[in-house]
Design a protein around this motif. Structure first.
Motif, mmCIF file in Angstrom:
data_model
loop_
_atom_site.group_PDB
_atom_site.id
_atom_site.type_symbol
_atom_site.label_atom_id
_atom_site.label_comp_id
_atom_site.label_asym_id
_atom_site.label_seq_id
_atom_site.Cartn_x
_atom_site.Cartn_y
_atom_site.Cartn_z
ATOM 1 N N ILE A 1 0.862 -1.302 0.120
ATOM 2 C CA ILE A 1 -0.183 0.053 0.063
ATOM 3 C C ILE A 1 1.030 1.314 -0.124
ATOM 4 N N VAL A 2 0.678 1.957 -0.831
ATOM 5 C CA VAL A 2 1.253 3.505 -0.794
ATOM 6 C C VAL A 2 0.201 4.470 -0.760
ATOM 7 N N ASP A 3 0.392 5.393 0.191
ATOM 8 C CA ASP A 3 -0.683 6.353 0.515
ATOM 9 C C ASP A 3 -0.390 7.481 -0.244
ATOM 10 N N ASP A 4 -1.630 8.660 -0.212
ATOM 11 C CA ASP A 4 -1.433 9.894 -1.062
ATOM 12 C C ASP A 4 -0.083 10.703 -0.519
ATOM 13 N N PHE A 5 0.160 11.543 -1.340
ATOM 14 C CA PHE A 5 1.228 12.494 -1.376
ATOM 15 C C PHE A 5 2.570 11.990 -0.901
ATOM 16 N N CYS A 6 2.853 10.964 -1.364
ATOM 17 C CA CYS A 6 4.338 10.451 -1.294
ATOM 18 C C CYS A 6 5.190 10.727 -2.534
ATOM 19 N N TYR A 7 6.468 11.262 -1.758
ATOM 20 C CA TYR A 7 7.406 11.428 -3.187
ATOM 21 C C TYR A 7 8.705 10.681 -2.910
ATOM 22 N N PHE A 8 9.150 10.176 -4.142
ATOM 23 C CA PHE A 8 10.012 9.042 -4.278
ATOM 24 C C PHE A 8 10.998 9.669 -5.344
ATOM 25 N N ALA A 9 12.364 10.131 -4.770
ATOM 26 C CA ALA A 9 13.184 10.473 -5.736
ATOM 27 C C ALA A 9 14.785 9.574 -5.640
ATOM 28 N N ALA A 10 14.445 8.264 -5.498
ATOM 29 C CA ALA A 10 15.352 7.204 -5.779
ATOM 30 C C ALA A 10 14.693 5.847 -6.186
#
Length: 66
Positions: free
Chosen positions: A26-35
């Motif tokens: 599960i990945v919730d709202d407003f996550c940021y991934f720079a990797a």
């Protein structure tokens, strides 16, 4: 972004790299991934999580929560 049908991934995330999820994640709202994210199975990434590390790999093991 690679994901299996048993996953729940919000459409409100931003990915600058790759996101590979195991099963039942599960990945919730407003996550940021720079990797480059590689997760195991049964992982929960909570609301608003940021993972930085452009060009680097971040491994998240099975049965984890961030």
């Amino acid at each position: 972004m690679s994901e299996k049908s048993s996953n729940i991934v919000s459409s409100m995330i931003r990915v600058r790299g790759s996101l590979e999820l195991g099963e039942h994640c599960i990945v919730d709202d407003f996550c940021y991934f720079a990797a480059d994210i590689h997760s195991g199975s049964y992982v929960h990434i909570a609301h608003g999580v940021t993972v930085l590390g452009k060009g680097n790999r971040c491994a998240i093991g099975d049965f984890s929560a961030i």
